[in-house]
Scaffold this motif. Structure first.
Motif, PDB file in Angstrom:
ATOM      1  N   UNK A1342       0.725  -1.155  -0.249  1.00 38.95           N
ATOM      2  CA  UNK A1342       0.286   0.084   0.072  1.00 38.95           C
ATOM      3  C   UNK A1342       1.168   0.974   0.099  1.00 38.95           C
ATOM      4  N   UNK A1343       0.091   2.416   0.005  1.00 38.03           N
ATOM      5  CA  UNK A1343       0.936   3.613  -0.640  1.00 38.03           C
ATOM      6  C   UNK A1343       1.519   3.779   1.121  1.00 38.03           C
ATOM      7  N   UNK A1344       1.569   3.356   1.869  1.00 41.94           N
ATOM      8  CA  UNK A1344       2.564   3.454   3.770  1.00 41.94           C
ATOM      9  C   UNK A1344       2.995   2.571   3.740  1.00 41.94           C
ATOM     10  N   UNK A1345       3.398   2.046   2.554  1.00 36.24           N
ATOM     11  CA  UNK A1345       4.733   0.679   2.387  1.00 36.24           C
ATOM     12  C   UNK A1345       5.721   1.036   1.699  1.00 36.24           C
ATOM     13  N   UNK A1346       5.429   2.746   1.334  1.00 30.29           N
ATOM     14  CA  UNK A1346       6.373   3.441   0.078  1.00 30.29           C
ATOM     15  C   UNK A1346       8.326   3.975   1.226  1.00 30.29           C
ATOM     16  N   UNK A1347       9.048   3.954   0.931  1.00 29.69           N
ATOM     17  CA  UNK A1347       9.905   3.874   1.595  1.00 29.69           C
ATOM     18  C   UNK A1347      11.141   3.405   1.331  1.00 29.69           C
ATOM     19  N   UNK A1348      12.421   3.739   2.274  1.00 28.90           N
ATOM     20  CA  UNK A1348      13.794   3.338   1.828  1.00 28.90           C
ATOM     21  C   UNK A1348      13.864   1.999   3.010  1.00 28.90           C
ATOM     22  N   UNK A1349      14.052   1.110   2.108  1.00 26.01           N
ATOM     23  CA  UNK A1349      14.224  -0.950   3.003  1.00 26.01           C
ATOM     24  C   UNK A1349      15.684  -0.708   2.826  1.00 26.01           C
ATOM     25  N   UNK A1350      16.560  -0.696   3.884  1.00 21.62           N
ATOM     26  CA  UNK A1350      17.751  -1.359   3.600  1.00 21.62           C
ATOM     27  C   UNK A1350      18.412  -2.508   4.642  1.00 21.62           C
ATOM     28  N   UNK A1351      19.159  -2.999   4.005  1.00 25.01           N
ATOM     29  CA  UNK A1351      19.286  -4.396   4.264  1.00 25.01           C
ATOM     30  C   UNK A1351      21.067  -4.257   4.736  1.00 25.01           C
ATOM     31  N   UNK A1352      21.610  -4.659   6.348  1.00 25.79           N
ATOM     32  CA  UNK A1352      22.734  -4.158   6.884  1.00 25.79           C
ATOM     33  C   UNK A1352      22.976  -5.946   7.508  1.00 25.79           C
ATOM     34  N   UNK A1353      24.331  -6.287   6.963  1.00 30.24           N
ATOM     35  CA  UNK A1353      25.156  -7.466   7.561  1.00 30.24           C
ATOM     36  C   UNK A1353      26.180  -6.899   8.454  1.00 30.24           C
ATOM     37  N   UNK A1354      26.047  -7.610   9.607  1.00 30.45           N
ATOM     38  CA  UNK A1354      27.254  -7.136  10.395  1.00 30.45           C
ATOM     39  C   UNK A1354      27.791  -8.489  11.272  1.00 30.45           C
ATOM     40  N   UNK A1355      29.059  -8.381  11.019  1.00 32.61           N
ATOM     41  CA  UNK A1355      29.816  -9.583  11.834  1.00 32.61           C
ATOM     42  C   UNK A1355      31.187  -8.753  12.839  1.00 32.61           C
ATOM     43  N   UNK A1356      31.613  -9.380  13.181  1.00 34.99           N
ATOM     44  CA  UNK A1356      32.603  -8.804  14.003  1.00 34.99           C
ATOM     45  C   UNK A1356      33.661  -7.517  13.281  1.00 34.99           C
ATOM     46  N   UNK A1357      34.018  -8.159  12.483  1.00 31.75           N
ATOM     47  CA  UNK A1357      34.892  -7.760  11.251  1.00 31.75           C
ATOM     48  C   UNK A1357      34.106  -6.317  10.758  1.00 31.75           C
ATOM     49  N   UNK A1358      33.475  -6.105  11.157  1.00 30.05           N
ATOM     50  CA  UNK A1358      32.698  -4.712  10.060  1.00 30.05           C
ATOM     51  C   UNK A1358      30.805  -5.090  10.272  1.00 30.05           C
ATOM     52  N   UNK A1359      30.329  -4.166   9.205  1.00 32.98           N
ATOM     53  CA  UNK A1359      29.098  -3.939   8.826  1.00 32.98           C
ATOM     54  C   UNK A1359      29.558  -3.552   7.201  1.00 32.98           C
ATOM     55  N   UNK A1360      27.934  -3.611   6.521  1.00 34.79           N
ATOM     56  CA  UNK A1360      27.813  -3.165   5.455  1.00 34.79           C
ATOM     57  C   UNK A1360      26.309  -3.029   5.108  1.00 34.79           C
ATOM     58  N   UNK A1361      25.772  -1.926   4.356  1.00 30.36           N
ATOM     59  CA  UNK A1361      24.122  -1.868   4.193  1.00 30.36           C
ATOM     60  C   UNK A1361      24.183  -0.947   2.807  1.00 30.36           C
ATOM     61  N   UNK A1362      22.680  -2.203   2.267  1.00 29.53           N
ATOM     62  CA  UNK A1362      22.448  -1.942   1.070  1.00 29.53           C
ATOM     63  C   UNK A1362      21.126  -1.137   0.979  1.00 29.53           C
ATOM     64  N   UNK A1363      20.325  -0.556   0.373  1.00 29.97           N
ATOM     65  CA  UNK A1363      19.127  -0.219   0.289  1.00 29.97           C
ATOM     66  C   UNK A1363      18.783  -0.555  -0.745  1.00 29.97           C
ATOM     67  N   UNK A1364      17.171  -0.285  -0.891  1.00 30.38           N
ATOM     68  CA  UNK A1364      16.782  -0.244  -2.125  1.00 30.38           C
ATOM     69  C   UNK A1364      15.332   0.201  -1.830  1.00 30.38           C
ATOM     70  N   UNK A1365      14.790   1.751  -2.981  1.00 29.68           N
ATOM     71  CA  UNK A1365      13.880   2.465  -3.092  1.00 29.68           C
ATOM     72  C   UNK A1365      12.290   1.833  -3.326  1.00 29.68           C
ATOM     73  N   UNK A1366      11.549   1.188  -3.168  1.00 25.26           N
ATOM     74  CA  UNK A1366       9.918   1.157  -3.010  1.00 25.26           C
ATOM     75  C   UNK A1366       9.479   2.255  -3.126  1.00 25.26           C
ATOM     76  N   UNK A1367       9.025   2.076  -5.063  1.00 26.13           N
ATOM     77  CA  UNK A1367       7.201   3.081  -5.032  1.00 26.13           C
ATOM     78  C   UNK A1367       6.353   2.687  -5.020  1.00 26.13           C
ATOM     79  N   UNK A1368       5.142   3.471  -4.784  1.00 30.12           N
ATOM     80  CA  UNK A1368       4.429   3.022  -4.920  1.00 30.12           C
ATOM     81  C   UNK A1368       3.500   3.111  -6.966  1.00 30.12           C
ATOM     82  N   UNK A1369       3.070   2.458  -7.570  1.00 29.66           N
ATOM     83  CA  UNK A1369       2.726   3.013  -8.788  1.00 29.66           C
ATOM     84  C   UNK A1369       0.952   3.201  -8.187  1.00 29.66           C
ATOM     85  N   UNK A1370       0.155   3.914  -8.075  1.00 28.48           N
ATOM     86  CA  UNK A1370      -1.115   4.398  -8.143  1.00 28.48           C
ATOM     87  C   UNK A1370      -2.329   4.415  -9.218  1.00 28.48           C
ATOM     88  N   UNK A1371      -2.533   3.722 -10.638  1.00 25.85           N
ATOM     89  CA  UNK A1371      -2.618   4.231 -11.518  1.00 25.85           C
ATOM     90  C   UNK A1371      -3.819   5.265 -11.341  1.00 25.85           C
TER      91      UNK A1371
END
Length: 1756
Positions: A1342-1371
């Protein structure tokens, strides 16, 4: 003396405890009364009347012989030390009180233990029941007199009244017969507890008047002070003494003498003269009353006792008090001579300090401290007021705060722990935790501040972490926003201008400009730009007889001094500023001296609105002077340039006294309640006393504001209504719980007493409120649901009980869902099995063991391939056996007695029989297996349990025959080998589960765990690649390996082992591998896995046989070993490779690339086994794994096997980009990717893509270093307009339609293994939102689900984050509601025609030259772009585009615009076309029906044609046709006939009188209007027949003739409102011209004379005088202060007067902070006087006390 018997009916009045003092006379002294009275009255407690003859002799004996009474010894108290030295016994208990209220007496007796007399008294007294009696109880002495009313005296009855205050014998009962002067002593003694005198607390005891103090103690001499305080010091009131002298005026009949306030005491007024006194009262509730004091006597006025004595030339008025209302004593003039009134009374101090309770403790446990404070209390209004009210009275001394220890109990270690979850028993209670409040958004005038609230949980180690909010829902969530700094901002306040500094010509004048805050204090914070000027020029019109000065004359003292201070004044701001304090007093009293002041560098801290001191060098600019000269007045007769009188005129003349303002009550507010008693509060308003108009409250003196007045209202009971109780706590913490509450119908009678009656539900007419509601409606975390315990496994002794567990999740719908058991927390085995004890067995004693039993199980799968007589197994595995084989199943156990082992089959207890033998040595034997023996066998040793599954191989399976062909003996070749009938019955079903099932089934969720390996075993038996005809010696077998041995057939030679053995872990890996493969290749891939399994089984078998051969070589001849074992293994491996790679793959029609097989899209084979390390430097792996590069890795080979028809093409990509091959990165012939000498740049995700014409498939593998994790990303943009579900890799952009399911993959690789966390708009998501593989699934977007979704992977050596932008199309869509568009059109063009387009089309008719607004309402996301068209072509004609294209405006419509106009709304999701049709027509007039006739008769009746303005045959506003020519139409005559006769009247004449009643007249005639238009006079009879004749005379101006009258002005003795300025009053009343007073509202139309005016009096010639500041209490720090004396003195004499005379001018401050500078650390000293207490309470460890008590705490 005896009366006749018939008259002997005297009654005894019972009131006993004090019988000993009065009874003798009552019974024996009747003759003293005389007359016919023969019997006295006996007074006993409560005055209960009893007949005398009912008193027995023992009772009378007790009355008369008190010294010989026999008392209960148990009532005696222990003898005191003093009594032991005497002959007295201990005192007895106290008797009941002689009275229940009003003060009575109680006694205690003791007896003499000697036959001789004892010294002292045998009785003692004390007071009791010292509470006031209710008003209806009456006087105690009156009750005693009235008790004789029914006893005849001298032959007749009298009504007796008391005679009080007898100076000779106050304790005798003297009564007066009502209506006569007849006074008789009816008893020598009154009852104990009777007051001696009416105005005293002294009481009569045993006929003697005893002194009683105000503390109600006998013999006490403590008295009340003049203020009514027992043992007080008179500090709670003040003496008021004064004199009034009348000023007789002709128009002033009376005057006010004095106002005596509520609570005053000892009031005495003496009037000397011919006039008279009278009273006016006003209660605290505002009720007014009046008493004329007409005659001498005592009476009650508003419940206050008033005593008046009238003499010919004098009146004395006394009121003991305390007064219950405000009394105004007035004088009514009665003669020409003047009168004087002297008055004296004690007025209470209504504002007093009172000590508060201790504040809450500083710590909840472990020891803290708490303080008290003091608050100012208003006795009249019973409320707490500002401290300044108590500072007004010098008698008030503010209590000092007290300090004490508190909460000294140690803190419990388990505090805050609570059982909250079934799966985690003892866990810290989750709680809400807040961040500090942010700074206020505004420093004043009202702002907001916020904070963050989160639910946190503390683990056993004390680590705090954020958790889901539902865990804290058991307690309300704290607010996150609150108002702050709601007080008004400081503002400039300009005072009046001073007089001009010159008496002629041009000068200057000054005024005071202050920055006033919301408390009325002079402070900083005002904007300097808006400050009014303080100096301006002025011109005095008087000419100067001297040369004109070039510059204005500067002011002399005092204005010169004040102006200089004002010019130098500075305000604390947010920039460092020099702030000078006030000048000190002049150093000399006359002549020229010096003044000094302190100059500080200060800054305003905006966030706390406090001022901080800075070092002097922090302020820029010139520093103001800290010393100046001053002039103290002339010395030794010198002339001065100004005098105090002139200064006083300057000060006083600056104010305008034309208007006078004061507080008054103006009605009441609305009632707070509609029924059962509410409260109305009097409205206090500031009024102009002259005009009676409302004025600003700042014009009235705040200290004189009257107190709050309340009165009751709406006292009638409330109608029946529903009452509800509090909701109960929720029955569940999640899922759907229930809350209940009590609901009942009640009838509230009174709010004051809270009296409520419960009624039947039918009497409440409104709908009954709900009694049950849902709560905590959110999903529960997964948890185990346990069934009931089964029966004990044994009938005697110790056994076990079992129960089942199901992993469920309670949903917010109230339903529960069964989910994968892996989602539930680990369940201990003890939760499912527990020991149980039944009655003791007869043969065996219950074993006792200290440790838990342990069964040594073997997790293996056995497959019998050849007939054997007997096989040995150990519990824990599976066995697929041939029929007629005997089985011995052992259960090896530790820490348990083997005879106690029990066996079960499919949950039922096994007992020995001819077919099954249960041995007492821990094993069981099944003789010659048959189909009924298949099932699950369970060995139980105490709490330990292990299973063994047996299945038979049998039936008519041709595959089994093929397996047996050539490998069995001839007699066995005819045996039909196949799976057991149980296996056969489930074969088809289980094949579907393992190889063709659904996703859920692929995960291994089998309904029957015993059938887990059926299909693998079936395929293994079908396998054709076993080695053939290789005879070998099999006789060498170790007796220890009896699981796979045969006792009878040990010496036979077969190529295959008698029993194949596989580990269960290996078979579980195969099942998991199969579940990960695509459905279309599962069957093929399973053949490869089975072939590999056969290879492993055969290899293990050969190795085992070789080891047996070596160990038993002595029994085997060397000639018999002709072929080495390695040869057979290599041959079998070769056949395995051929079988698996060629036979299976090539024979599978679905995998061939020829045209013979069906077409299939590509599928890549996934392999779950880990990467193979062929050597220290070479790594070979399949897709789906992670390769970790080491320092010595020289080569990495990545395999990619794909199937499909046509044959797929393989390509490789790294991190989403095509791999660039080089000398290091090679593509092998089998499409594998090889990386030589890998480096750090090679780290990443490698994707194998298999593609053919039907589609594609891809699988990734990660190559990484040991360190920071990697995430597989994609930078593509996916636009989904129709698919119900889409899947993307993290890093991409997703645009999708509403309602779709979106899955975002986050494939992570890392060593050590990385932990995955998802965020939405940087807010952490709960783990329940994403799947087990780390992917995030968003369902029904739904429109309320729009936003920036980020995945963070972390271990004791460090961490990395990648993101996906979700846009909702309503005709684009046509909205359901058009109100917003209609409103936009009306706002854009009010009155302009408008039309709204729609998908089906609309129509609008317009006139040429007009304008139109066309709206195109549309919804969609993103906001659609709108394009306008006319007749299918883009709109090119003139128009204006408004509201982002949703509205167009067309001006000057012409025929060119006629036709269809459409709008096309388009966004990424689709488009929508809406249209409207415009028709251009002109306006025109239409002739309608005739109007009604304008007259019913006569000659003026006309009818007119009605015209309508039409457009498209619809009527529109007539203004549209105004420019069109109207049709020429003539009116038509109608109703031209004679009118009937009727009365005609003229106007009324003027009234003959302006007031008091007059007369006015008019003329009445009868006339008739003819058709010709003439009027004809008719006789009155002609009109009288039709209607009644109107009157021709009436009265007028009947109101009384009234006027305002006033009395003479009173004395100028009101409150001071300025220098020498006070207020005087006079009465204004309304009266008739005859002098009769009438209500004031009858004069409301006349201008009212003034009732108050300003007047001049020397009594108000006062001003504030201040002394020098005392030394500061501290030299540094934040707690130093200093004080000075402030007093009100007269200007001329400098004598002090009461401070209220100076109340018209602000009182200077009498204390201030000082030396607010940081203390240096050189000297450590105390800065507060409480340091000894701090040290005593051991508070020195606290920082706030340690710094303030540095010296004392340092010693500690």
């Amino acid at each position: 003396m005896a009366a006749p018997a018939g008259q002997q009916r005297a009654w005894s009045l019972v009131a006993a405890p004090v019988f000993f003092s009065v009874s003798w006379w009552l019974l024996c002294s009747a003759p003293q009364v005389g007359g016919d009275q023969s019997q006295g009255a006996i007074f006993l407690r409560e005055f209960t009347l009893i007949r005398r003859e009912s008193l027995n002799e023992d009772f009378l004996s007790d009355l008369l012989n008190t010294n010989h009474r026999i008392e209960d010894m148990s009532s005696r108290t222990a003898r005191s030390e003093e009594d032991r030295d005497t002959l007295w016994d201990a005192w007895g208990s106290w008797s009941e009180c002689s009275r229940t209220c009003g003060g009575g007496a109680s006694y205690s007796l003791r007896r003499c233990l000697s036959s001789k007399s004892c010294e002292g008294r045998n009785i003692r007294y004390r007071t009791c029941s010292n509470v006031d009696c209710p008003p209806e109880a009456g006087d105690f002495r009156t009750q005693q007199c009235s008790a004789h009313n029914d006893v005849k005296y001298q032959g007749q009855f009298y009504e007796w009244l008391p005679v009080s205050n007898d100076p000779d014998n106050p304790c005798s009962l003297k009564c007066q017969a009502k209506g006569t002067s007849f006074v008789v002593e009816l008893a020598p003694k009154v009852l104990d507890g009777t007051r001696c005198y009416t105005e005293s607390l002294d009481m009569c005891i045993s006929g003697l008047c005893q002194i009683v103090g105000c503390d109600h103690q006998l013999g006490s001499t403590i008295k009340e002070d003049n203020c009514g305080v027992c043992n007080g010091d008179g500090s709670t009131c003040r003496l008021v003494r004064g004199q009034y002298k009348s000023q007789l005026l002709a128009n002033k009949p009376d005057d006010t003498v004095v106002v005596i306030p509520y609570g005053s005491r000892h009031v005495r007024l003496v009037l000397k003269g011919p006039d008279h006194l009278y009273l006016e009262t006003k209660t605290l509730q505002g009720l007014k009353g009046e008493n004329s004091l007409g005659s001498t006597g005592s009476f009650l006025v508003d419940n206050s006792s008033v005593d008046l004595q009238k003499f010919p030339d004098k009146e004395i008025l006394r009121m003991p008090g305390p007064l219950t209302a405000d009394f105004t004593v007035k004088i009514r003039y009665a003669g020409a001579a003047d009168s004087t009134v002297q008055f004296i009374f004690y007025q209470p101090i209504i504002h007093r300090w009172r000590e508060t309770d201790f504040f809450p403790c500083s710590a909840s446990c472990g020891g803290g401290y708490q303080l008290t404070s003091a608050e100012c209390y208003d006795l009249r209004s019973n409320r707490v007021v500002s401290d300044q009210y108590c500072h007004y009275y010098p008698e008030n001394i503010k209590p000092k705060p007290k300090l004490q220890e508190c909460n000294l109990d140690p803190c419990p270690a388990s505090d805050g722990y609570k059982q909250i979850m079934p799966y985690d028993l003892y866990h810290p209670l989750p709680r809400w935790e807040s961040t500090p409040w942010t700074a206020c958004s505004s420093s004043c005038g009202g702002g907001i501040q916020s904070r963050t609230i989160s639910c946190v949980e503390e683990d056993i180690q004390g680590l705090v972490s954020s958790v889901e909010e539902w865990k804290c829902m058991y307690t309300p969530k704290m607010p996150i926003v609150q108002p702050c700094n709601i007080f008004d901002c400081p503002k400039w306040l300009a005072q009046e201008w001073s007089p001009c500094t010159v008496t002629c010509g041009q000068g200057l004048r000054y005024r005071v400009v202050l920055c006033i805050d919301h408390r009325g204090m002079h402070t900083g914070g005002c904007t300097a730009k808006t400050k009014p000027h303080i100096k301006e020029e002025c011109i005095v019109p008087t000419p100067c007889y001297k040369p004109k000065e070039k510059l204005p004359v500067e002011a002399k003292l005092p204005w010169y001094k004040q102006a200089q201070e004002l010019e130098e004044g500075a305000i604390v701001s947010e920039e460092p500023t020099f702030i000078p304090e006030t000048w000190s007093a002049c150093s000399v009293t006359c002549g020229v001296g010096i003044q000094v002041r302190l100059v500080k560098c200060q800054v305003l801290l905006s966030f706390s609105q406090s001022v901080a001191d800075l070092p002097i060098d922090e302020c820029e600019g010139p520093k103001p002077a800290s010393e100046r000269a001053c002039y103290g007045g002339p010395c030794n007769g010198e002339t001065s340039e100004y005098s105090p009188e002139e200064a006083d005129v300057f000060y006083g003349g600056s104010q305008d006294f034309d208007e006078l303002h004061d507080w008054e009550y103006e009605g009441f507010t609305e009632c707070s309640e509609s029924c059962a008693g509410g409260v109305q509060e009097a409205v206090v308003a500031c009024l102009n006393k002259q005009t009676r108009e409302f004025a600003d409250e700042n014009l009235c003196v705040s200290s004189r504001r009257p107190p709050q007045l309340l009165k009751a209202c709406n006292l009638e009971p409330c109608p029946p209504r529903w009452e509800t109780g509090q909701w109960s706590s929720c029955s569940l913490t999640c899922g759907v719980g229930l809350q209940t509450r009590d609901v009942f119908c009640s009838h509230l009678l009174s709010r004051e007493t809270n009296e409520t009656v419960i009624l039947a539900d039918g009497l409440c007419h409104k709908p009954q409120p709900i009694q049950v509601q849902a709560c905590n409606r959110f999903d529960c975390p997964p948890s185990w649901y346990l069934s009931e315990w089964q029966q004990c496994s044994v009938s005697c002794g110790e056994g076990t009980q079992k129960r089942n567990a199901i992993c469920r999740k309670m949903l917010n719908t109230g339903l529960s869902a069964i989910i994968n058991s892996s989602l539930c927390p680990p369940l201990p085995f003890s939760s499912l099995v527990r020991p149980c004890a039944v009655a003791t067995c007869a043969r065996h004693q219950r074993p006792s063991h200290k440790q838990t039993p342990l069964i040594m199980a073997q997790k293996k799968v056995f497959i019998q391939t050849r007939k054997q007589r007997k096989l040995h197994f150990v519990v824990g595995g599976y066995a697929y056996l041939l029929p007629k084989t005997s089985v011995i199943l052992r259960c090896p156990v530790r820490r348990f007695r083997k005879p106690m082992i029990t066996w079960e089959k499919d949950g039922k207890r096994l007992i020995s029989s001819a077919h099954v033998t249960i041995a007492p040595y821990g094993y069981m034997k099944i003789h010659r297996l048959k189909p009924s023996d298949t099932g699950t066998y369970t060995c139980t040793a105490g709490l330990a349990r292990e299973h063994f599954v047996i299945k038979l191989i049998g039936g008519h399976n041709k595959r089994m025959a093929a397996l047996s062909l050539g490998m069995m003996k001839e007699e066995e070749a005819t045996r039909k080998a196949s799976l057991n009938e149980a296996l056969h019955a489930q074969e088809k079903h289980q094949n579907g589960i393992l190889f063709n099932g659904s996703k859920t089934e692929k995960r291994g969720l089998l309904t029957d765990p015993s059938s887990r390996y059926d299909d693998i075993v079936s395929r293994l038996l079908e396998y054709r690649g076993w080695p053939r005809d290789h005879p070998e010696p099999w006789e060498a077998q170790d007796s220890a390996e009896r699981n796979i041995s045969s006792e009878e057939d040990q010496g036979q030679e077969y190529t295959l082992p008698f029993t194949m053995v596989a580990n269960q872990d290996r078979l579980d890996d195969i099942l998991r591998n199969l579940s990960q493969q695509p459905e279309e290749v599962q069957d093929v891939y399973s053949k490869q896995l089975v072939a590999q399994l056969a290879h492993e089984i055969f290899k293990s078998h050969l190795e085992h046989q070789e080891s047996l051969f070596k160990t038993q070589g002595s029994r085997v001849s060397s000639a018999s070993v002709e072929v080495p074992f390695s040869k057979y293994f290599s041959e079998f491996t070769s056949s395995l490779r051929t079988s698996s790679a060629e036979t299976h793959l090539s024979s599978s029609p679905e995998l061939t690339n020829g045209s013979r097989g069906p077409h299939r899209k590509p599928a890549i084979l996934k392999k779950i086994s880990a990467a193979q390390q062929l050597s220290a430097s070479e790594v070979v792996t399949h897709l789906g794994h992670t390769v970790v590069l080491a320092s010595g890795t020289l080569s990495v080979l990545l395999h990619c096997e794909a199937v499909g028809n046509p044959k797929p093409t393989i390509s490789w990509a790294k991190n989403g980009e095509v791999v660039q091959f080089s000398k290091r990165i090679l593509l092998q012939p089998d499409d594998s990717l090889q990386i030589l000498e890998p480096v750090e740049e090679d780290v990443g995700f490698y994707t194998c893509n298999a593609t053919n014409v039907l589609g594609s498939d891809s699988v990734s593998i990660a190559v990484t270093l040991a360190g920071k994790p990697l995430i597989k990303t994609s930078r593509a943009t996916l636009v989904n307009k129709e698919l119900p579900a889409v899947t993307v890799d993290i890093g991409s952009t997703v645009k999708t339609i509403l309602g779709a399911n979106v899955t975002i993959n986050c494939q992570v690789a890392g060593v050590p293994e990385a932990e995955l966390t998802w965020f939405r708009n940087k807010i952490k998501l709960a783990p329940g939102h994403y799947l087990q593989d780390g992917s995030l699934q968003i369902e029904n977007v739904s429109l309320s689900d729009q936003g920036l979704y980020s995945c963070r992977a972390a271990n004791i050596r460090g961490q990395i984050t990648e993101s996906t932008q979700l846009l909702v199309l309503d005709p684009p869509q046509f909205p359901h509601r058009l109100e917003d568009m209609a409103a936009a059109l009306s706002i854009t063009g009010p009155g302009v025609p408008s039309v709204i387009t729609s998908p089906s089309g609309t129509r609008k008719v317009l006139s040429p030259g007009s304008s139109v607004l066309i709206g195109c309402p549309v919804n969609g996301h993103p906001a659609p772009n709108i394009t306008w068209f006319h007749a299918g072509q883009p709109l090119s004609m003139p128009h204006h585009v408004l509201s982002s294209g949703e509205i167009i405006q067309i001006l000057n419509i012409s025929l060119d615009y006629q036709g269809e106009i459409s709008c096309m709304a388009q966004n990424e999701a689709g488009l929508l076309v809406q249209k409207t049709s415009l028709t251009v027509q002109d306006y025109w007039w239409s002739v309608d029906k005739m109007s009604p006739c304008s007259a019913s008769c006569g000659n003026k009746g006309l009818q007119y044609h009605q015209l309508r303005c039409l457009l498209d045959r619809a009527q529109v506003n007539i203004s549209h046709c105004m420019e069109k020519p109207k049709p020429t139409l003539q009116p038509v005559a109608c109703n031209r006939r004679d009118c009937p006769s009727r009365w005609m009247v003229t106007s009324w004449s003027h009234c003959t009188q302006s007031c008091g009643g007059g007369i006015q007249t008019r003329r009445v005639t009868c006339q008739k209007l003819t058709a010709a238009g003439s009027s004809m006079s008719m006789s009155n009879d002609a009109c009288a027949q039709l209607s009644k004749r109107p009157v021709d005379t009436q009265s007028c101006n009947r109101q009384l003739c009234v006027e305002w009258a006033t009395s003479a002005w009173g004395q100028c003795n009101g409150p001071c409102i300025g220098s020498r300025l006070a207020v005087q009053h006079r009465q204004v009343f309304c009266r008739t011209r005859d002098g009769i007073s009438v209500p004031s509202d009858q004069c409301s139309s006349l201008p009212r004379p003034l009732s108050t005016q300003n007047c001049w009096t020397d009594a108000c010639g006062v001003h504030w005088r201040v002394s020098l500041w005392t030394l500061c209490t501290a030299t540094c720090g934040n707690y130093g202060f200093q004080s000075r004396r402030v007093e009100c003195v007269r200007v001329r004499t400098n004598k002090p007067v009461q401070e209220h005379y100076c109340a018209w001018r602000p009182r200077p401050a009498n204390w201030q902070r000082c030396n607010i500078t940081p203390c240096e650390n050189i000297e450590c000293r105390d800065t507060t006087r409480y340091c000894e207490k701090v040290k005593q309470l051991k508070l020195c460890q606290l920082a706030q006390f340690k710094s303030r008590c540095c010296g004392t705490c340092g010693k500690a």
